[in-house]
Design a protein around this motif. Structure first.
Motif, PDB file in Angstrom:
ATOM      1  N   ASP A  90      31.015  50.235  27.801  1.00 32.88           N
ATOM      2  CA  ASP A  90      30.835  49.091  28.699  1.00 32.88           C
ATOM      3  C   ASP A  90      31.142  49.377  30.168  1.00 32.88           C
ATOM      4  O   ASP A  90      31.151  48.450  30.973  1.00 32.88           O
ATOM      5  CB  ASP A  90      31.674  47.878  28.251  1.00 32.88           C
ATOM      6  CG  ASP A  90      31.028  47.154  27.083  1.00 32.88           C
ATOM      7  OD1 ASP A  90      29.838  47.428  26.810  1.00 32.88           O
ATOM      8  OD2 ASP A  90      31.704  46.344  26.441  1.00 32.88           O
ATOM      9  N   LYS A  93      27.289  53.158  31.514  1.00 37.35           N
ATOM     10  CA  LYS A  93      26.533  54.405  31.381  1.00 37.35           C
ATOM     11  C   LYS A  93      25.036  54.142  31.218  1.00 37.35           C
ATOM     12  O   LYS A  93      24.216  54.712  31.935  1.00 37.35           O
ATOM     13  CB  LYS A  93      27.029  55.219  30.173  1.00 37.35           C
ATOM     14  CG  LYS A  93      28.487  55.625  30.259  1.00 37.35           C
ATOM     15  CD  LYS A  93      28.930  56.374  29.023  1.00 37.35           C
ATOM     16  CE  LYS A  93      28.952  55.523  27.765  1.00 37.35           C
ATOM     17  NZ  LYS A  93      29.965  54.440  27.806  1.00 37.35           N
ATOM     18  N   THR A  94      24.705  53.275  30.249  1.00 39.59           N
ATOM     19  CA  THR A  94      23.294  53.003  29.972  1.00 39.59           C
ATOM     20  C   THR A  94      22.617  52.369  31.182  1.00 39.59           C
ATOM     21  O   THR A  94      21.511  52.744  31.562  1.00 39.59           O
ATOM     22  CB  THR A  94      23.171  52.084  28.737  1.00 39.59           C
ATOM     23  OG1 THR A  94      23.843  52.717  27.647  1.00 39.59           O
ATOM     24  CG2 THR A  94      21.731  51.851  28.357  1.00 39.59           C
ATOM     25  N   THR A  95      23.310  51.408  31.792  1.00 43.60           N
ATOM     26  CA  THR A  95      22.743  50.732  32.961  1.00 43.60           C
ATOM     27  C   THR A  95      22.494  51.726  34.085  1.00 43.60           C
ATOM     28  O   THR A  95      21.455  51.680  34.753  1.00 43.60           O
ATOM     29  CB  THR A  95      23.694  49.609  33.438  1.00 43.60           C
ATOM     30  OG1 THR A  95      24.103  48.845  32.311  1.00 43.60           O
ATOM     31  CG2 THR A  95      23.023  48.703  34.449  1.00 43.60           C
ATOM     32  N   LYS A 188      30.280  49.347  39.202  1.00 43.85           N
ATOM     33  CA  LYS A 188      30.504  47.894  39.258  1.00 43.85           C
ATOM     34  C   LYS A 188      31.217  47.470  40.532  1.00 43.85           C
ATOM     35  O   LYS A 188      32.007  46.529  40.529  1.00 43.85           O
ATOM     36  CB  LYS A 188      31.292  47.409  38.023  1.00 43.85           C
ATOM     37  CG  LYS A 188      30.674  47.834  36.680  1.00 43.85           C
ATOM     38  CD  LYS A 188      31.173  46.998  35.530  1.00 43.85           C
ATOM     39  CE  LYS A 188      30.642  47.529  34.197  1.00 43.85           C
ATOM     40  NZ  LYS A 188      30.987  46.704  33.045  1.00 43.85           N
ATOM     41  N   ASP A 190      30.000  45.984  42.822  1.00 51.40           N
ATOM     42  CA  ASP A 190      29.505  44.666  43.251  1.00 51.40           C
ATOM     43  C   ASP A 190      30.429  43.539  42.813  1.00 51.40           C
ATOM     44  O   ASP A 190      30.381  42.433  43.342  1.00 51.40           O
ATOM     45  CB  ASP A 190      28.108  44.448  42.663  1.00 51.40           C
ATOM     46  CG  ASP A 190      28.121  44.513  41.137  1.00 51.40           C
ATOM     47  OD1 ASP A 190      28.013  43.475  40.484  1.00 51.40           O
ATOM     48  OD2 ASP A 190      28.265  45.640  40.585  1.00 51.40           O
ATOM     49  N   ALA A 224      25.503  50.108  39.344  1.00 53.59           N
ATOM     50  CA  ALA A 224      24.291  50.375  38.573  1.00 53.59           C
ATOM     51  C   ALA A 224      23.440  49.115  38.547  1.00 53.59           C
ATOM     52  O   ALA A 224      22.216  49.171  38.567  1.00 53.59           O
ATOM     53  CB  ALA A 224      24.659  50.802  37.158  1.00 53.59           C
TER      54      ALA A 224
HETATM   55  P1  GDP Z   1      27.848  51.488  28.496  1.00 51.21           P
HETATM   56  O1  GDP Z   1      28.498  50.992  27.237  1.00 51.21           O
HETATM   57  O2  GDP Z   1      28.753  52.372  29.280  1.00 51.21           O
HETATM   58  O3  GDP Z   1      26.499  52.076  28.286  1.00 51.21           O
HETATM   59  O4  GDP Z   1      27.681  50.182  29.427  1.00 51.21           O
HETATM   60  P2  GDP Z   1      26.379  49.320  29.716  1.00 51.21           P
HETATM   61  O5  GDP Z   1      25.458  50.026  30.625  1.00 51.21           O
HETATM   62  O6  GDP Z   1      25.832  48.820  28.435  1.00 51.21           O
HETATM   63  O7  GDP Z   1      27.023  48.121  30.550  1.00 51.21           O
HETATM   64  C1  GDP Z   1      27.990  47.256  29.991  1.00 51.21           C
HETATM   65  C2  GDP Z   1      27.916  45.912  30.714  1.00 51.21           C
HETATM   66  O8  GDP Z   1      28.281  46.087  32.085  1.00 51.21           O
HETATM   67  C3  GDP Z   1      26.536  45.304  30.704  1.00 51.21           C
HETATM   68  O9  GDP Z   1      26.665  43.913  30.533  1.00 51.21           O
HETATM   69  C4  GDP Z   1      25.996  45.628  32.082  1.00 51.21           C
HETATM   70  O10 GDP Z   1      25.061  44.682  32.542  1.00 51.21           O
HETATM   71  C5  GDP Z   1      27.259  45.590  32.923  1.00 51.21           C
HETATM   72  N1  GDP Z   1      27.157  46.464  34.092  1.00 51.21           N
HETATM   73  C6  GDP Z   1      26.799  47.767  34.126  1.00 51.21           C
HETATM   74  N2  GDP Z   1      26.823  48.233  35.394  1.00 51.21           N
HETATM   75  C7  GDP Z   1      27.208  47.200  36.175  1.00 51.21           C
HETATM   76  C8  GDP Z   1      27.403  47.046  37.590  1.00 51.21           C
HETATM   77  O11 GDP Z   1      27.243  47.959  38.391  1.00 51.21           O
HETATM   78  N3  GDP Z   1      27.841  45.829  38.003  1.00 51.21           N
HETATM   79  C9  GDP Z   1      28.049  44.763  37.159  1.00 51.21           C
HETATM   80  N4  GDP Z   1      28.464  43.620  37.677  1.00 51.21           N
HETATM   81  N5  GDP Z   1      27.834  44.884  35.840  1.00 51.21           N
HETATM   82  C10 GDP Z   1      27.426  46.081  35.353  1.00 51.21           C
END
Ligand code: GDP
Ligand code: MG
Length: 370
Positions: A90, A93-95, A188, A190, A224
């Motif tokens: 969370d 990474k994916t984003t 994040k 932002d 991201a």
């Molecule tokens: P992963 O588990 O590392 O792959 O994380 P994800 O990419 O699935 O992101 C987890 C959550 O964080 C999702 O709800 C995304 O929309 C949110 N998220 C990811 N990057 C950002 C960012 O730069 N800013 C904000 N506010 N939310 C983010």
């Protein structure tokens, strides 16, 4: 998905579990006796105890090893860096992977449909960067367990509204064990509650000292989600790559690693591979893992058919009769007979070593658990 528990590793090392837990704690890993440890953590901990563990396939005299030749520096040319993204769940990474890919697709390849082939390439200032989009931890553990090194640079994603978490530490350990440089993407930013300096502070405990604080680690604040500073992140990747002087010889038969492979109902076995050295061409006979194949078709991450693929290029290929495993090496040959011969030999060696599975204490024992 883990390899062995703390208790099992302790037994293997003839140590007390409490000793192991203490060492782990010193490395920043909170663990209980039943916790599963990944390969890299086990390797690091074994080094702490002064125990040497072998990281290699249970195949003696792997014919693939014998093909390693020292390249004449004159034949070597710059190749794109291969990057993996790691970090706690969370943290984004994916984003981030999607944001980088999407930004780039819209900018560069009009109408290019992105395909999932386990990796993709983007361009920044006319230079290519290859991203593996298999989860970083998996890529690291599976590939390294099978003796392949695919990653040149790791992006460690840490959410600025959170902090250093267990999988952050695990990712740091993976990268350190593999001797891969880390760029920290503080994500994040932002968010109103984001505190990127707190992340920098916390990471100093793991010897990741920001350049701006006199250290050697590059930190980039990104979002991201709002796609802030992604260009800067790409620039920093290229900077680190330049220092590494990543090179390969495009004018030789291809060598690469299988990133993913599966049986496709229509196409038969497909393998997504990263070409690491040389150039892979349609019609090339090759061995992937223990299987013979001949490149029938090649597609890149934009869904485009390719006739050839050079160093650091991810491609999906067909032309195998069996499905190799992620992390398997792929080697192309000029001569089909030679390729078939080596595939046969490898199949036999693998079978023998499976039969002779000894009780030696090496990390070989751990592969069965992956
Ligand atoms: P992963 O588990 O590392 O792959 O994380 P994800 O990419 O699935 O992101 C987890 C959550 O964080 C999702 O709800 C995304 O929309 C949110 N998220 C990811 N990057 C950002 C960012 O730069 N800013 C904000 N506010 N939310 C983010
Ligand atoms: Mg994810």
């Amino acid at each position: 998905r883990g390899t062995m528990t703390v208790g099992e590793v302790a037994k293997l090392f003839h140590k007390d579990a409490s000793e192991l837990i203490k060492k782990l704690l010193m490395m920043g890993v909170m663990a209980t006796i039943n916790q599963e440890l990944d390969l890299d953590t086990i390797q690091l901990i074994s080094a702490e105890f002064g125990i040497e563990v072998e990281l290699k396939l249970p195949v003696e005299e792997d014919p693939f090893e014998m093909d390693e030749v020292v390249e004449d520096p004159e034949n070597l040319m710059e190749r794109p860096p291969v990057v993996t993204i790691m970090g706690h769940v969370d943290h984004g990474k994916t984003t981030l992977l999607d944001a980088i890919r999407h930004t780039n697709v819209t900018a560069g390849e009009a109408g290019g449909i992105t395909q999932h082939i386990g990796a993709y390439q983007v361009e920044s200032n006319g230079k290519k960067i290859t991203f593996l989009d298999t989860p970083g931890h998996e890529a690291f553990t599976t590939m390294r367990a099978r003796g392949s090194k695919v990653t040149d640079i790791t992006i460690l994603v840490v959410a600025a509204d959170d902090g250093v978490m267990p999988q952050t530490v695990e990712a740091i350990n993976h990268a350190k064990a593999a001797n891969v440089p880390i760029i920290v993407a503080v994500n994040k930013i932002d968010k109103p509650e984001a505190n990127p300096d707190k992340i920098r502070q916390e990471l100093t405990e793991y010897a990741l000292i920001p350049e701006e604080w006199g250290g050697e680690t590059i930190f980039v604040n990104v979002s991201a989600k709002s796609r802030t500073n992604l260009d800067e992140l790409l620039e920093m990747i290229l900077l680190v790559a330049e220092v590494q002087e990543l090179k390969a010889n495009p004018n030789t038969t291809a060598k690469g690693t299988v990133i993913e492979a599966e049986l496709d109902k229509g196409k038969g076995p497909v393998a997504r591979i990263l070409v690491q050295d040389g150039t892979l061409r349609i019609g090339d006979p090759f061995v992937a893992g223990v299987f013979f194949g001949r490149v029938r078709a090649m597609v890149n991450d934009k869904g485009r058919r390719l006739k050839e693929a050079g160093p650091s290029t991810p491609v999906e290929i067909t032309g195998l009769h069996e499905v190799p495993q992620a992390g398997d090496r792929l080697i192309a040959f000029d001569d089909e007979r030679k390729a078939r011969e080596i595939a046969d030999k490898r199949t036999i060696t693998l079978r023998e070593s499976e039969l002779n599975s000894s009780s030696r204490v090496t990390l070989d024992d751990l592969y069965k658990h992956i």
